[in-house]
Enzyme design. Structure first.
Site, mmCIF file in Angstrom:
data_model
loop_
_atom_site.group_PDB
_atom_site.id
_atom_site.type_symbol
_atom_site.label_atom_id
_atom_site.label_comp_id
_atom_site.label_asym_id
_atom_site.label_seq_id
_atom_site.Cartn_x
_atom_site.Cartn_y
_atom_site.Cartn_z
ATOM 1 N NE ARG A 1 -12.687 14.296 -5.119
ATOM 2 C CZ ARG A 1 -12.377 13.028 -4.889
ATOM 3 N NH1 ARG A 1 -13.247 12.229 -4.313
ATOM 4 N NH2 ARG A 1 -11.199 12.555 -5.240
ATOM 5 C CE LYS B 1 -11.978 3.633 -4.395
ATOM 6 N NZ LYS B 1 -11.761 4.465 -5.599
ATOM 7 N NE ARG C 1 -6.198 9.806 -6.979
ATOM 8 C CZ ARG C 1 -7.179 10.723 -6.956
ATOM 9 N NH1 ARG C 1 -6.954 11.960 -7.376
ATOM 10 N NH2 ARG C 1 -8.365 10.405 -6.499
ATOM 11 N NE ARG D 1 -8.912 13.091 -2.535
ATOM 12 C CZ ARG D 1 -9.349 11.854 -2.671
ATOM 13 N NH1 ARG D 1 -10.543 11.532 -2.207
ATOM 14 N NH2 ARG D 1 -8.609 10.929 -3.243
ATOM 15 N NE ARG E 1 -5.666 2.670 -3.830
ATOM 16 C CZ ARG E 1 -6.688 3.414 -3.384
ATOM 17 N NH1 ARG E 1 -7.322 3.086 -2.286
ATOM 18 N NH2 ARG E 1 -7.061 4.475 -4.058
#
Ligand code: AP5
Length: 215
Positions: free
Chosen positions: A126, A13, A143, A132, A87
């Site tokens: 990542r 996204k 998630r 993160r 969401r």
């Protein structure tokens, strides 16, 4: 062009939101980036949401909706690409109402399709680069589970509205970007040819049915 991006964590996204924004010269509003910015700056809102982000849980609807309304009001109304919202069913309803109020309901709901194992692979890759706080395997799985349970069913409603565009996002990012822009150019021609295209009043009750409601 008004674009909503609805896709699981790691589907691209953010990556493709930047590409769409540059191509159509429209602002890119990413709820996750806005929330992380608040956390990094240590604002009251950042302190309020930090724990939700770290655990991969959804921040309360009213918090994200207020933030997105403010972000939309700060634009010059020439269009948008929004990633990260809606969401939940209530967010989808509220976002539609905000769009009606501002004369800017979505022209397209863009869905990126990626296999779960590829999503986990991308997010773990990542994590080693960006660190993160929610890119640990346990939180990534949480998630993903929330996406399938709470967010994915909204797609059916956008399909019924006739504005859902699904893209195979398993290929390299540049190829996915090209396919998205090709699809969105087709939508742009439809919108330009019929200014009322996505802005006819719609029945929001179908959104409840998509979530198994019978009322
Ligand atoms: P958010 O930041 O929106 O996180 P997310 O949905 O989990 O998505 P990501 O940012 O992880 O992935 P992405 O799909 O943007 O993919 P990306 O391009 O980065 O939200 C974070 C948190 O904020 C939520 O968990 C929640 O707590 C809260 N929140 C946000 N919005 C909310 C809302 N509306 N309501 C309630 N709470 C909310 O790509 C991922 C990686 O893959 C990158 O490294 C990228 O380089 C790579 N990649 C991208 N495309 C490809 C490709 N085609 N091939 C290979 N690698 C690729």
């Amino acid at each position: 062009m008004n674009v909503l991006m609805i896709a699981p964590p790691g589907a691209g996204k953010g990556t493709q939101g930047v590409v769409i924004a540059a191509h159509f010269d429209i602002p890119h509003i990413a709820t996750g980036d806005l929330l992380r910015d608040h956390v990094a700056r240590g604002t009251d809102l950042g302190r309020q949401v930090r724990d939700y982000l770290d655990r991969g849980e959804l921040v309360p609807d009213e918090v994200v909706l207020t933030m997105v309304r403010e972000a939309l009001e700060a634009t010059d109304r020439r269009g948008y690409v929004i990633d990260g919202i809606p969401r939940t069913m209530d967010q989808a309803r509220a976002l539609y109402d905000i769009g009606v109020e501002m004369g800017s309901t979505a022209d397209v709901a863009l869905h990126l399709e990626v296999d779960d194992e590829e999503l986990v692979r991308r997010l773990l890759a990542r994590s080693s680069k960006e660190g993160r706080s929610d890119d640990t395997e346990g939180v990534i799985r949480r998630r993903l589970a929330l996406y399938y349970e709470v967010t994915h069913p909204i797609l059916e409603w956008y399909g019924e509205r006739g504005i859902l565009v699904s893209i195979d996002a398993m290929r390299p990012a540049d190829q996915v970007g090209r396919q998205i822009l090709t699809a969105l150019e087709v939508v742009r021609q439809m919108v330009d040819g019929d200014p009322e295209h996505p802005r006819r009043p719609i029945d929001l009750t179908g959104l409840g049915r998509a979530f198994g409601r019978t009322d």
